[in-house]
Design an enzyme around this catalytic site. Structure first.
Site, PDB file in Angstrom:
ATOM      1  N   LYS A   3       0.718  -0.958   0.095  1.00 23.67           N
ATOM      2  CA  LYS A   3       0.105   0.201  -0.116  1.00 23.67           C
ATOM      3  C   LYS A   3       0.919   1.520   0.187  1.00 23.67           C
ATOM      4  O   LYS A   3       1.937   0.984   0.213  1.00 23.67           O
ATOM      5  CB  LYS A   3      -0.895   0.031   1.078  1.00 23.67           C
ATOM      6  N   ASP A  32      -1.630  -6.508   2.779  1.00 24.50           N
ATOM      7  CA  ASP A  32      -1.978  -5.619   4.014  1.00 24.50           C
ATOM      8  C   ASP A  32      -0.783  -6.976   5.163  1.00 24.50           C
ATOM      9  O   ASP A  32      -1.951  -7.807   5.290  1.00 24.50           O
ATOM     10  CB  ASP A  32      -4.030  -5.286   4.093  1.00 24.50           C
ATOM     11  N   HIS A  33      -0.481  -5.906   5.244  1.00 22.66           N
ATOM     12  CA  HIS A  33       0.895  -7.349   6.667  1.00 22.66           C
ATOM     13  C   HIS A  33       0.355  -7.534   7.753  1.00 22.66           C
ATOM     14  O   HIS A  33       0.182  -7.868   8.838  1.00 22.66           O
ATOM     15  CB  HIS A  33       2.072  -6.452   6.800  1.00 22.66           C
ATOM     16  N   LYS A  37      -0.190 -11.378  10.387  1.00 19.76           N
ATOM     17  CA  LYS A  37       0.328 -11.396  11.333  1.00 19.76           C
ATOM     18  C   LYS A  37      -0.860 -12.954  12.298  1.00 19.76           C
ATOM     19  O   LYS A  37      -2.042 -13.186  12.185  1.00 19.76           O
ATOM     20  CB  LYS A  37      -0.596 -10.297  12.721  1.00 19.76           C
ATOM     21  N   GLU A  71      -0.312   3.004  18.761  1.00 17.97           N
ATOM     22  CA  GLU A  71       1.476   3.198  18.444  1.00 17.97           C
ATOM     23  C   GLU A  71       1.899   3.710  18.838  1.00 17.97           C
ATOM     24  O   GLU A  71       1.008   5.302  19.796  1.00 17.97           O
ATOM     25  CB  GLU A  71       1.721   3.434  16.993  1.00 17.97           C
ATOM     26  N   ASP A  90      -3.856   6.011   6.143  1.00 15.64           N
ATOM     27  CA  ASP A  90      -2.892   5.062   6.679  1.00 15.64           C
ATOM     28  C   ASP A  90      -3.086   3.307   7.041  1.00 15.64           C
ATOM     29  O   ASP A  90      -1.951   2.284   7.463  1.00 15.64           O
ATOM     30  CB  ASP A  90      -1.462   5.734   7.735  1.00 15.64           C
ATOM     31  N   HIS A  95      -6.053  -2.237   7.271  1.00 11.61           N
ATOM     32  CA  HIS A  95      -5.587  -2.739   8.588  1.00 11.61           C
ATOM     33  C   HIS A  95      -6.836  -2.994   9.778  1.00 11.61           C
ATOM     34  O   HIS A  95      -7.190  -3.996   9.788  1.00 11.61           O
ATOM     35  CB  HIS A  95      -3.800  -2.492   9.400  1.00 11.61           C
ATOM     36  N   LYS A 195      -0.658   7.097  16.650  1.00  6.66           N
ATOM     37  CA  LYS A 195       0.589   7.719  16.434  1.00  6.66           C
ATOM     38  C   LYS A 195       1.084   8.300  18.309  1.00  6.66           C
ATOM     39  O   LYS A 195       0.416   9.349  18.471  1.00  6.66           O
ATOM     40  CB  LYS A 195       1.237   8.210  15.850  1.00  6.66           C
TER      41      LYS A 195
END
Ligand code: BG6
Length: 345
Positions: A3, A32-33, A37, A71, A90, A95, A195
């Site tokens: 992405k 999409d990491h 997971k 995060e 983002d 996600h 974040k």
């Protein structure tokens, strides 16, 4: 492909159609990491390889769902990219919406690309579209100010390299979504990401209804929290169910305790990197854990009204929040409108 897959609905469609001129959809792997997971994959195993959860997985038993991807880091060296993106593009568009789909989807016929993608798309189609005139009711944005991390002073977002001093880009976003289908009608899905929050933690919390009648206390609230199933995606990967237990002693005092499963304790080793699994799947030609073109377009289309409202010249700036907090104070009133509160992971 990694992405961003476009920056809004139109650009995503244009990108998909350009790709379509050269490749078939089954030759395209959009990463999409989060889907790689271990704990995210375990979510489907938890739901569909155990008989006890599925009967409870609906509006009759579930009161609300909270998805948190927090995060502790800031934008680091990616200020210039992030200025154009923001938390909604983002993290939320990909996600968090993927996590929502895995929580909400109907049982796929098999765990294969086609059936899984089809069920995820059905969820996307069932999410109530956001009314452009009422964006504030379902979306809230924030931006981190300066503060301290581990005793060291860190800059606020507007002081980061590559960021405009009057930037309105959000580093925190919260959404309240509803999935209008038989399973989920009336159950709010709260999503938040940001974040420089209090800690790095991603989790999905499923809060069940209170017991209809509390025999242990006259007070109906009874001091007993409803059961909660928390799927911890990272770190300290695991699954915990809170139940009320009797405190030892002559009085009948109740306390929430956790039935806890921790990956680290049971399986020992660190889970593999999400990308390891995903790249291996691509080599094997398995796109189950990848994002399909139509899903990506639907996700952009859903968030379009929020993106437009926030990009508007006259839009108010994001609410400021302190580095190391759980986001802007306004996020608390945002969820309190429904009588709820954010969990502290
Ligand atoms: C990426 C975002 O997709 O996910 C980053 O672009 C973010 O801004 C990262 O930091 C978070 O991934 P993880 O695996 O550390 O939760």
């Amino acid at each position: 492909m990694e992405k961003p897959f476009g920056h809004d609905y139109e650009s995503a469609r244009a990108l998909n159609s350009r790709l379509g001129e050269v490749f078939r959809e089954d030759q395209i792997y959009r990463i999409d990491h989060y889907l790689g997971k271990e704990t995210v994959q375990n979510l489907l195993v938890l739901r569909f390889a155990n008989g006890i959860f599925e009967p409870l997985w609906n509006r009759s038993h579930v009161a609300e769902i909270q998805i948190t991807v927090a995060e502790s880091i800031g934008v680091e060296t990616r200020g210039a990219y992030y200025e154009e993106a923001g938390a909604l593009r983002d993290m939320m568009q990909n996600h968090l919406l993927q996590l929502l789909c895995l929580i909400a989807l109907e049982p796929p016929v098999t765990f294969d690309a086609g059936p899984v993608h089809d069920e995820k798309n059905k969820v996307m189609r069932a999410i109530r579209p956001i009314d452009p005139r009422k964006v504030d009711e379902v979306a809230l944005r924030g931006q981190y100010g300066p503060g301290f991390v581990g005793g060291k002073q860190v800059p606020g977002y507007r002081q980061e390299k590559g960021v405009a001093p009057d930037s309105k880009t959000e580093t925190y976003a919260a959404l309240r979504l509803t999935v209008d289908n038989w399973r989920w009608a009336g159950v709010p899905f709260y999503l938040r990401t940001g974040k420089r929050l209090a800690k790095r933690v991603s989790e999905i919390a499923i809060r069940f209804h209170r017991t209809p009648h509390m025999i242990f206390h006259r007070d109906p609230a009874g001091g007993v929290d409803p059961n909660e199933l928390v799927i911890r995606i990272q770190p300290d990967e695991g699954v915990a169910l809170t139940v009320a237990a009797k405190m030892p002693g002559p009085d009948l005092k109740l306390l929430p305790v956790g039935l806890d499963f921790r990956y680290g304790e049971v399986f020992g080793a660190e889970p593999p990197e999400a990308y390891e699994r995903l790249l291996l799947d691509a080599v094997h030609g398995d796109s189950t854990l990848y994002a399909r073109a139509d899903w990506v377009e639907q996700a952009w289309s859903l968030l379009g009204p929020v993106l437009d409202a926030w990009a508007h010249d006259g839009a108010p700036a994001p609410y400021l929040y302190e580095t190391g907090s759980w986001g802007p104070a306004e996020a608390d009133s945002f969820i309190a409108r429904d009588g709820g509160a954010w969990r502290t992971p």
